[in-house]
Design an enzyme around this catalytic site. Structure first.
Site, PDB file in Angstrom:
ATOM      1  N   CYS A   1       0.827  -1.209   0.000  1.00  0.00           N
ATOM      2  CA  CYS A   1       0.000   0.000   0.000  1.00  0.00           C
ATOM      3  C   CYS A   1       0.863   1.261   0.000  1.00  0.00           C
ATOM      4  CB  CYS A   1      -0.922   0.016   1.220  1.00  0.00           C
ATOM      5  SG  CYS A   1      -2.322  -1.125   1.150  1.00  0.00           S
TER       6      CYS A   1
ATOM      7  N   CYS B   1      -5.665   1.509   4.656  1.00  0.00           N
ATOM      8  CA  CYS B   1      -4.388   1.377   3.937  1.00  0.00           C
ATOM      9  C   CYS B   1      -3.406   2.447   4.366  1.00  0.00           C
ATOM     10  CB  CYS B   1      -4.618   1.443   2.433  1.00  0.00           C
ATOM     11  SG  CYS B   1      -5.259   3.027   1.867  1.00  0.00           S
TER      12      CYS B   1
END
Length: 233
Positions: free
Chosen positions: A118, A228
């Site tokens: 991420c 994330c």
């Protein structure tokens, strides 16, 4: 920072989303940005920006792992509004290094690996996209997750050093759906297949009836808190 948050809160108070966006566009000329992932909420806000010709820069994070349906929605959006959407890609060297060292699916192995992916594919490109911005618009809504119910429609993002505004924060999903339908706004067909939240293809699945809004994101992890890092404060 609190002074700026208070100022923005005053500017948008009791205004409809499109009115609030217009006020902020005047307050932050050249410094107001909107990030879209082509989900339902983001398509609604994109419509408000483009239909009203608001001077707001619209961008997306092209992670390289998006659904084909997302690219389809992207194309339909460009065709409908004839407006520019900037694409930010991850650093090529960082992606090559990650996949060479850990393979293409390391994010399934641990939370740390998933956050690394991420960071490379989303966080670093986001930081480039936000450079020079004073206010960041998002499609966050309160009922998307327990984590988001404790937020406010205007908040300070200490990580990125700017104000964040969520123009449909208090909207329900049904209200969003009705607006999208009434205005014939292009939307991702995955929403009709049980995907309330749409991210990268390997990390997103449909949810079952009664499951949390974000249960389909990183479903193999602990369900209690899953972000994330894009919206860390």
């Amino acid at each position: 920072m609190n002074t700026l948050v208070n100022e923005v809160t005053g500017l948008i108070k009791d205004r409809q989303p499109e009115e609030a966006l217009a006020q902020l566009a005047a307050r932050f000329p050249g410094e107001l940005v909107f990030s879209t992932s082509f989900g339902l909420e983001d398509q609604l806000i994109t419509h408000l920006i483009f239909e009203n010709n608001l001077p707001i820069r619209v961008f997306t994070l092209e992670t390289g792992r998006l659904f084909q349906e997302t690219y389809y929605t992207w194309n339909r959006t460009l065709e409908r509004y004839q407006k520019e959407i900037e694409a930010y890609f991850p650093d090529t060297h960082a992606v090559q290094q990650l996949i060479t060292q850990k393979g293409p699916s390391s994010f399934y192995d641990s939370v740390e690996n998933r956050k690394e992916c991420c960071r490379i594919r989303k966080i670093e490109p986001l930081q480039r996209a936000l450079a020079g911005a004073a206010c960041w618009i998002t499609g966050i809504r309160a009922d998307q997750s327990d984590n988001r119910q404790g937020m406010a429609d205007v908040e300070w993002d200490g990580t990125n050093g700017l104000v964040k505004f969520h123009p449909i924060y208090h909207w329900t999903l049904d209200e969003v759906k009705r607006f999208v339908k009434a205005n014939n706004i292009p939307y991702n067909p995955l929403h009709d297949k049980g995907f309330p939240s749409i991210g990268c293809a390997p990390c997103t699945r449909a949810v079952q009836e009664g499951e949390d809004f974000r249960a389909g994101r990183w479903w193999w992890e602990d369900q209690s808190k899953k972000e994330c890092g894009l919206h860390a404060t």
